[in-house]
Design a protein around this motif. Structure first.
Motif, short mmCIF file in Angstrom:
data_model
loop_
_atom_site.label_atom_id
_atom_site.label_comp_id
_atom_site.label_asym_id
_atom_site.label_seq_id
_atom_site.Cartn_x
_atom_site.Cartn_y
_atom_site.Cartn_z
N PHE A 192 -3.26 2.12 -10.97
CA PHE A 192 -3.47 2.25 -9.53
C PHE A 192 -4.77 1.57 -9.13
CE2 PHE A 192 -0.74 5.96 -10.53
CZ PHE A 192 0.36 5.56 -9.77
N VAL A 193 -4.62 0.52 -8.34
CA VAL A 193 -5.76 -0.32 -7.95
C VAL A 193 -5.78 -0.49 -6.43
CG1 VAL A 193 -5.77 -1.57 -10.14
CG2 VAL A 193 -4.35 -2.40 -8.25
N GLY A 194 -6.84 -1.13 -5.95
CA GLY A 194 -6.98 -1.40 -4.53
C GLY A 194 -6.03 -2.50 -4.06
N ILE A 195 -5.95 -2.64 -2.74
CA ILE A 195 -5.10 -3.65 -2.11
C ILE A 195 -5.99 -4.58 -1.28
CG2 ILE A 195 -3.12 -4.06 -0.59
CD1 ILE A 195 -2.34 -2.52 -3.03
N SER A 196 -5.66 -5.87 -1.26
CA SER A 196 -6.42 -6.82 -0.46
C SER A 196 -6.35 -6.46 1.01
CB SER A 196 -5.89 -8.24 -0.68
OG SER A 196 -4.54 -8.33 -0.26
N ARG A 197 -7.27 -6.99 1.79
CA ARG A 197 -7.35 -6.63 3.22
C ARG A 197 -6.09 -7.02 3.99
NH1 ARG A 197 -13.44 -7.34 5.68
NH2 ARG A 197 -14.48 -5.96 4.16
N ASP A 198 -5.46 -8.12 3.57
CA ASP A 198 -4.22 -8.51 4.26
C ASP A 198 -3.01 -7.71 3.77
OD1 ASP A 198 -3.71 -9.55 1.75
OD2 ASP A 198 -3.81 -11.65 2.36
N GLY A 199 -3.23 -6.84 2.78
CA GLY A 199 -2.17 -5.96 2.31
C GLY A 199 -1.12 -6.63 1.45
N LYS A 200 -1.40 -7.84 0.97
CA LYS A 200 -0.38 -8.60 0.25
C LYS A 200 -0.63 -8.69 -1.26
CE LYS A 200 0.79 -11.47 4.25
NZ LYS A 200 0.86 -12.86 4.79
N ARG A 201 -1.82 -8.36 -1.72
CA ARG A 201 -2.13 -8.52 -3.13
C ARG A 201 -2.81 -7.27 -3.68
NH1 ARG A 201 -6.04 -11.21 -3.67
NH2 ARG A 201 -6.62 -11.66 -1.52
N ALA A 202 -2.49 -6.97 -4.92
CA ALA A 202 -3.18 -5.88 -5.62
C ALA A 202 -4.42 -6.45 -6.30
CB ALA A 202 -2.25 -5.26 -6.66
N SER A 203 -5.52 -5.72 -6.21
CA SER A 203 -6.75 -6.17 -6.85
C SER A 203 -6.75 -5.71 -8.31
CB SER A 203 -7.97 -5.60 -6.12
OG SER A 203 -8.10 -4.22 -6.39
N LEU B 89 4.64 -1.09 -9.82
CA LEU B 89 4.21 -2.02 -10.85
C LEU B 89 4.87 -3.38 -10.70
CD1 LEU B 89 4.24 0.33 -14.00
CD2 LEU B 89 2.25 -0.44 -12.70
N HIS B 90 6.14 -3.39 -10.30
CA HIS B 90 6.88 -4.65 -10.15
C HIS B 90 6.35 -5.48 -8.98
CE1 HIS B 90 10.20 -7.49 -9.94
NE2 HIS B 90 10.38 -7.16 -8.67
N PHE B 91 6.28 -4.87 -7.80
CA PHE B 91 5.89 -5.64 -6.62
C PHE B 91 4.40 -5.94 -6.58
CE2 PHE B 91 10.00 -3.95 -5.16
CZ PHE B 91 10.56 -5.12 -4.65
N ALA B 92 3.59 -5.10 -7.25
CA ALA B 92 2.15 -5.38 -7.33
C ALA B 92 1.82 -6.32 -8.48
CB ALA B 92 1.38 -4.07 -7.50
N LYS B 93 2.83 -6.63 -9.30
CA LYS B 93 2.68 -7.54 -10.44
C LYS B 93 1.59 -7.05 -11.40
CE LYS B 93 4.24 -11.50 -7.69
NZ LYS B 93 3.91 -12.84 -7.15
N ILE B 94 1.67 -5.77 -11.70
CA ILE B 94 0.70 -5.15 -12.60
C ILE B 94 1.36 -4.98 -13.97
CG2 ILE B 94 -0.65 -3.07 -13.10
CD1 ILE B 94 -0.95 -2.66 -10.11
N ASP B 95 0.84 -5.66 -14.97
CA ASP B 95 1.36 -5.50 -16.33
C ASP B 95 0.25 -5.28 -17.35
OD1 ASP B 95 0.20 -7.98 -16.42
OD2 ASP B 95 2.05 -9.10 -16.73
N PHE B 96 -0.98 -5.07 -16.84
CA PHE B 96 -2.11 -4.84 -17.73
C PHE B 96 -3.23 -4.15 -16.93
CE2 PHE B 96 -6.14 -5.94 -19.71
CZ PHE B 96 -5.89 -5.70 -21.06
N GLY B 97 -3.98 -3.30 -17.60
CA GLY B 97 -5.14 -2.67 -16.96
C GLY B 97 -4.77 -1.43 -16.17
N PRO B 98 -5.60 -1.08 -15.19
CA PRO B 98 -5.37 0.14 -14.41
C PRO B 98 -4.03 0.11 -13.68
CG PRO B 98 -7.59 -0.71 -14.02
CD PRO B 98 -6.86 -1.76 -14.80
N ARG C 51 0.84 -1.21 0.00
CA ARG C 51 0.00 0.00 0.00
C ARG C 51 0.87 1.25 0.00
NH1 ARG C 51 -3.15 -1.73 3.23
NH2 ARG C 51 -5.02 -2.10 1.99
N GLY C 52 1.95 1.20 0.75
CA GLY C 52 2.85 2.34 0.80
C GLY C 52 3.54 2.59 -0.53
N LEU C 53 3.93 1.51 -1.22
CA LEU C 53 4.54 1.66 -2.54
C LEU C 53 3.58 2.32 -3.52
CD1 LEU C 53 6.40 -1.77 -2.99
CD2 LEU C 53 7.42 0.47 -2.55
N ARG C 54 2.31 1.89 -3.47
CA ARG C 54 1.30 2.48 -4.36
C ARG C 54 1.10 3.96 -4.06
NH1 ARG C 54 -4.59 0.97 -2.86
NH2 ARG C 54 -3.97 2.47 -1.24
N ASP C 55 0.91 4.30 -2.80
CA ASP C 55 0.64 5.68 -2.44
C ASP C 55 1.85 6.58 -2.68
OD1 ASP C 55 -1.89 4.91 -1.75
OD2 ASP C 55 -1.53 4.86 0.41
#
Length: 365
Positions: A267-278, A256-265, A178-182
Motif C-alpha cells: 500500500f503506497v501513495g498515489i500521484s497528484r493526478d491520481g494515475k500512478r502509484a508511488s 496490485l494489478h492496476f497499480a502495477k505493484i509487484d515488489f516492495g510495499p 485511489r479508490g481501488l487501494r482504499d
C-alpha cells in the motif's frame, strides 16, 4: 547577589540537561557506546552502529515516538518545578503522577491509562540511560494505586464496523486508482482483523524492504499474510468472499494489478493526478483517516452529529467489527486477531450473547 547567581546557574544547568536529554536518542546512543577500556576500531565502530540499528528496532516507531514525548513532557515538568530529571527520584515521579491525575497545572487531568503509559515511557527512558526506575517504590506505587482507585473508569471502546457498514463504506469509494487501494485496505483490514500498522507494513514478497512488517501470498482459496505483529510472527488466513464485489482477496488483486505493484510495499501513495502509484509506503495514519472519511461518506450513524461520529470510529473499529460479526467458534477469532487470551478477544466483541452459557441453570437453580 551571590545566592541569586548560583540559583540562576543551577536553573540553567537543569534546562541544559533536560534539553540534551530531549535531543538524544537513548536507544541509539546512551546505552550503546564502547566501554572506556576498549580501544576503538573500524570493526567495532561498525558493530556499534549495527547494535544501534537493532536497538531502534526493539520497539515500533509509534512506541518510540510516544516514549520520546513522555520524556520531553517529564523534562519540561522538571524544569518548571526546579527538579532534575536525572537520576530518577521516586519522590518526584510520585508528585509528577499526582499532578497528571489532578489536573492542577495548566493541562487537564489525564486518564489512568494515559498516566500508566507515561510511567512506562519514563521507565523505558531511564533504562536506556543506564538507570533503573523501581515502579514498586512506595512513593510511586501508592500514589498510582490511589489514582486508580479514585479515577479509574470503564474503558471507552470504539464502535465496531459491522458487515453492513463495511459494504456501505466501500460502495462510497470511487473506482479510480485511489479508490481501488482504499477498498483493498478496508476489506483486508476487516477480514483479517488487522491493526492499521499491520496493514501498511505489508510487502508483496518476503525481504522486499528493510522496514517490512510482513508479506502476502495469494492462492486459489485466499491470501496468507505473514505478519511481524506485537506478539511476534503470526500467520493470518483471509479466505475469498462469496462474490468478487465483497471479496478482500479480489480487491487486493485488483489494486496490485492496476497499480502495477509487484515488489516492495503493498500500500503506497498515489500521484497528484491520481494515475500512478508511488513507491512510498503509506503511513498508518492514512488508515485511520480513511475509516473516518468513509464512515461519513457512507452515512453510518447519521443520527449523530459529525463530531460524535468521527469520535466513535478508529482503526480498531475494523478489528472490533470482525470480532463482533464472525459467527464462528471464538477460538478462530482469537487466532485471527492474534490475542493471547480469549478475554482480550471478548473485549473486541461489541455484540454477542453473553448469556449463551447459563451457569445459574447449570448449577441447578
Amino acid at each position: 547577589m551571590t545566592e541569586n547567581n548560583e540559583k540562576s546557574r543551577s536553573e540553567a544547568s537543569i534546562v541544559s540537561s533536560a534539553n540534551e536529554d530531549n535531543e538524544r536518542d537513548p536507544a541509539a546512543n546512551g546505552a550503546l557506546n564502547l566501554p572506556s577500556s576498549v580501544a576503538s576500531s573500524g570493526a567495532l565502530d561498525r558493530l556499534v552502529d549495527t547494535a544501534r540499528d537493532y536497538a531502534r528496532a526493539a520497539a515500533s516507531d509509534n512506541t518510540l515516538k510516544a516514549y520520546a514525548k513522555d520524556w520531553a513532557h517529564f523534562a519540561r515538568w522538571c524544569r518548571m518545578t526546579g527538579a532534575e530529571p536525572l537520576p530518577p527520584s521516586p519522590e518526584m515521579i510520585g508528585l509528577y503522577l499526582a499532578d497528571l491525575a489532578s489536573g492542577s497545572g495548566p493541562s487537564p487531568a489525564l486518564s489512568v491509562s494515559t498516566i500508566e503509559r507515561r510511567l512506562s515511557g519514563l521507565t523505558w527512558n531511564y533504562a536506556q540511560r543506564g538507570f533503573t526506575l523501581d515502579r514498586k517504590n512506595r512513593h510511586i506505587a501508592t500514589v498510582l494505586a490511589g489514582i486508580k482507585r479514585k479515577h479509574r473508569r470503564p474503558p471507552v471502546q470504539k464502535e465496531a464496523i459491522l458487515a453492513g457498514d463495511i459494504l456501505a463504506m466501500v460502495a462510497a469509494l470511487p473506482y479510480d486508482l485511489r479508490g481501488l487501494r482504499d477498498r483493498a485496505i478496508l476489506f483486508l483490514g476487516y477480514a483479517g482483523g488487522l491493526r492499521r500498522s499491520e496493514i501498511v507494513s505489508l510487502d508483496v514478497h518476503k525481504y522486499d524492504t528493510p522496514d517490512s512488517g510482513g508479506w502476502i501470498e495469494i492462492f486459489d482459496k485466499g491470501a496468507l499474510l505473514t505478519l511481524n505483529a506485537k506478539t511476534g510472527w503470526r500467520e493470518v488466513e483471509i479466505g475469498r468472499g462469496s462474490k468478487d464485489q465483497t471479496c478482500p482477496v479480489h480487491a487486493l488483486e485488483q489494486w496490485l494489478h492496476f497499480a502495477k505493484i509487484d515488489f516492495g510495499p503493498v500500500f503506497v501513495g498515489i500521484s497528484r493526478d491520481g494515475k500512478r502509484a508511488s513507491e512510498t509506503r503509506l503511513n498508518d495514519k492514512h488508515v485511520a483517516r480513511l475509516i473516518k472519511r468513509a464512515v461519513l461518506d457512507a452515512g453510518i450513524r447519521s443520527d449523530l452529529p459529525e463530531k460524535d461520529r468521527l469520535a466513535l470510529f478508529s482503526g480498531h473499529s475494523l478489528r472490533a467489527g470482525l470480532a463482533s460479526s464472525a459467527e464462528v467458534d471464538e477460538r478462530y477469532v482469537q487466532k485471527q486477531l492474534g490475542h493471547a487470551s480469549a478475554e482480550m478477544t471478548r473485549r473486541y466483541q461489541r455484540r454477542r450473547d453473553r448469556f449463551r452459557v447459563n451457569l445459574t441453570k447449570a448449577a441447578g437453580l
